[in-house]
Design an enzyme around this catalytic site. Structure first.
Site, PDB file in Angstrom:
ATOM      1  N   HIS A 213       0.815  -1.211   0.000  1.00 42.63           N
ATOM      2  CA  HIS A 213       0.000   0.000   0.000  1.00 42.63           C
ATOM      3  C   HIS A 213       0.851   1.265   0.000  1.00 42.63           C
ATOM      4  O   HIS A 213       0.391   2.317  -0.414  1.00 42.63           O
ATOM      5  CB  HIS A 213      -0.934  -0.002   1.215  1.00 42.63           C
TER       6      HIS A 213
ATOM      7  N   SER B 238       0.358  -1.115  -6.168  1.00 41.67           N
ATOM      8  CA  SER B 238       0.545  -2.363  -6.887  1.00 41.67           C
ATOM      9  C   SER B 238       0.957  -2.111  -8.332  1.00 41.67           C
ATOM     10  O   SER B 238       0.652  -1.053  -8.899  1.00 41.67           O
ATOM     11  CB  SER B 238      -0.762  -3.170  -6.856  1.00 41.67           C
TER      12      SER B 238
ATOM     13  N   LYS C 157     -14.748  -7.942  -7.731  1.00 41.15           N
ATOM     14  CA  LYS C 157     -13.800  -8.819  -8.437  1.00 41.15           C
ATOM     15  C   LYS C 157     -13.305  -9.927  -7.509  1.00 41.15           C
ATOM     16  O   LYS C 157     -13.262 -11.107  -7.892  1.00 41.15           O
ATOM     17  CB  LYS C 157     -12.625  -7.998  -8.976  1.00 41.15           C
ATOM     18  N   ASP C 158     -12.946  -9.573  -6.274  1.00 37.43           N
ATOM     19  CA  ASP C 158     -12.448 -10.572  -5.334  1.00 37.43           C
ATOM     20  C   ASP C 158     -13.548 -11.523  -4.872  1.00 37.43           C
ATOM     21  O   ASP C 158     -13.249 -12.643  -4.414  1.00 37.43           O
ATOM     22  CB  ASP C 158     -11.821  -9.891  -4.116  1.00 37.43           C
TER      23      ASP C 158
ATOM     24  N   GLU D 167       5.305 -34.333  -1.127  1.00 39.71           N
ATOM     25  CA  GLU D 167       4.064 -33.813  -1.695  1.00 39.71           C
ATOM     26  C   GLU D 167       4.357 -33.113  -3.021  1.00 39.71           C
ATOM     27  O   GLU D 167       5.482 -32.678  -3.286  1.00 39.71           O
ATOM     28  CB  GLU D 167       3.409 -32.835  -0.723  1.00 39.71           C
TER      29      GLU D 167
END
Length: 368
Positions: A196, A200, A222-223, A265
């Site tokens: 922040h 971004s 969107k999220d 894994e």
């Protein structure tokens, strides 16, 4: 106090200036936050009934599965949630490589630190089942620390709590596995705060102030599409709860008989392939750790004149292709031609990083 908390929350996810050019590739970060919370919740519920003792650990997992109300749900959610976390973690990292997010140095440093801690966390959680594959994986991986000069053997003995993997080792792993996620939460908060501060990146390869809009309501919507992924995840977990595991995970650990073919894994297979590709133990361990630590080297890139997006994307695609092949080779038998192919693609992995740095170094002077 209440108003300051609301102001902090508002600055994080409401009024935060965000580039309007963000695509769904920027959903990976929010999805990772959701999965981390999900894993901490399910892991805490499982810890209530887990016994960190070599004699009872495997039995306590079976007790959770068969006797605890909804214990089987939380167990399969937690084990498959680790795979979900790594899927989005790797997508998030490759998104950062594609869009040159490593130019935000504080964000990249905290992000790679999170990756290393999550890998350690996942390995320790894998061992807690105390099954054949996880027990012998812990023997192999912890033994690698013995290559550290002078203190290596002492470190291994300290982690083991003796001279072999035992109940003391299991207690150590359980405590660390329970504590690390809370430290992860702090580093994730630092990661967000640094993001922040700088802003971004976007598909425009920039993080200026000229295309910013408020995070709410556009990016909330969107999220919210992350819930589609959660729906797919729940369907997958209930239909195929153990498809990503190994049959040896249903057999209690036997220190006297190792599995014929030890395989970690899926999210560790590429590093395991690099380790096995080199016959020398010390060089192999160094190469395996270097395959992770090489991400820190992007902090030394200071090229803001031109990112040469086409060449960078091509190299990142090559890196992705190489990692997929290494992951496949990691689960193959230790025989030809798989050993030779692992060595070839291990060299290719490091060569791609070298070429990426060469491209940035040259363009820094060409477009100066």
């Amino acid at each position: 106090m209440k108003s300051s908390f609301l102001g902090f929350f508002n600055s994080l996810v409401v009024s935060l200036p965000s580039s309007k050019a963000l695509t769904f590739n920027w959903n990976y970060g929010s999805m990772l936050g959701m999965v981390l919370g999900f894993q901490i919740l399910t892991g805490t519920l499982l810890a209530f009934y887990y016994t960190d003792d070599g004699v009872s650990a495997f039995g306590s997992v079976q007790y959770i599965m068969y006797e605890v109300n909804f214990g089987w749900v939380f167990r399969i959610f937690h084990s498959n949630g680790a795979s979900l976390f790594f899927i989005f973690l790797y997508l998030h990292i490759f998104k950062g490589l594609f869009f040159c997010s490593y130019r935000l140095k504080g964000v990249w440093l905290s992000g790679v630190t999170i990756l290393l801690l999550v890998m350690m966390e996942a390995f320790m959680g894998y061992v807690l089942v105390w099954a054949q594959m996880s027990f012998w994986a812990s023997v192999v991986i912890t033994s690698l620390l013995s290559v550290i000069p002078i203190w290596g053997v002492s470190i291994v003995t300290w982690i083991w709590g003796g001279f072999t993997v035992s109940s003391s080792t299991l207690k150590f792993f359980f405590v660390v596995h329970f504590l690390v996620p809370w430290g992860l939460l702090l580093i994730v908060l630092v990661h967000l705060l640094m993001l922040h501060v700088t802003g971004s990146t976007s598909k425009l390869y920039c993080h200026g102030d000229y295309d910013k809009i408020c995070f709410y309501p556009e990016f909330w919507a969107k999220d919210a599409l992350n819930f589609v992924v959660w729906f797919i995840f729940f369907v997958f977990v209930f239909l195929y709860p153990f498809i990503l595991g190994d049959p040896e995970m249903f057999i209690e650990a036997d220190p006297m008989a190792s599995p014929a073919h030890i395989v970690p894994e899926w999210y560790f297979l590429y590093a395991y392939a690099i380790l096995r590709a080199i016959p020398n133990k010390v060089v192999g361990v160094v190469a395996m750790f270097a395959s992770q630590m090489v991400l820190f080297s992007f902090l030394f890139i200071n090229n803001y004149a031109s990112v040469l997006s086409k060449s960078s994307k091509f190299l990142v695609f090559m890196l992705l292709f190489t990692l997929i092949l290494l992951s496949w080779l990691g689960q193959c038998l230790v025989e030809e031609p798989f050993v030779s192919l692992s060595l070839i693609f291990s060299c290719a992995y490091f060569m791609i990083f070298f070429v990426l740095f060469l491209v940035f170094f040259l363009t820094k002077f060409i477009f100066k």
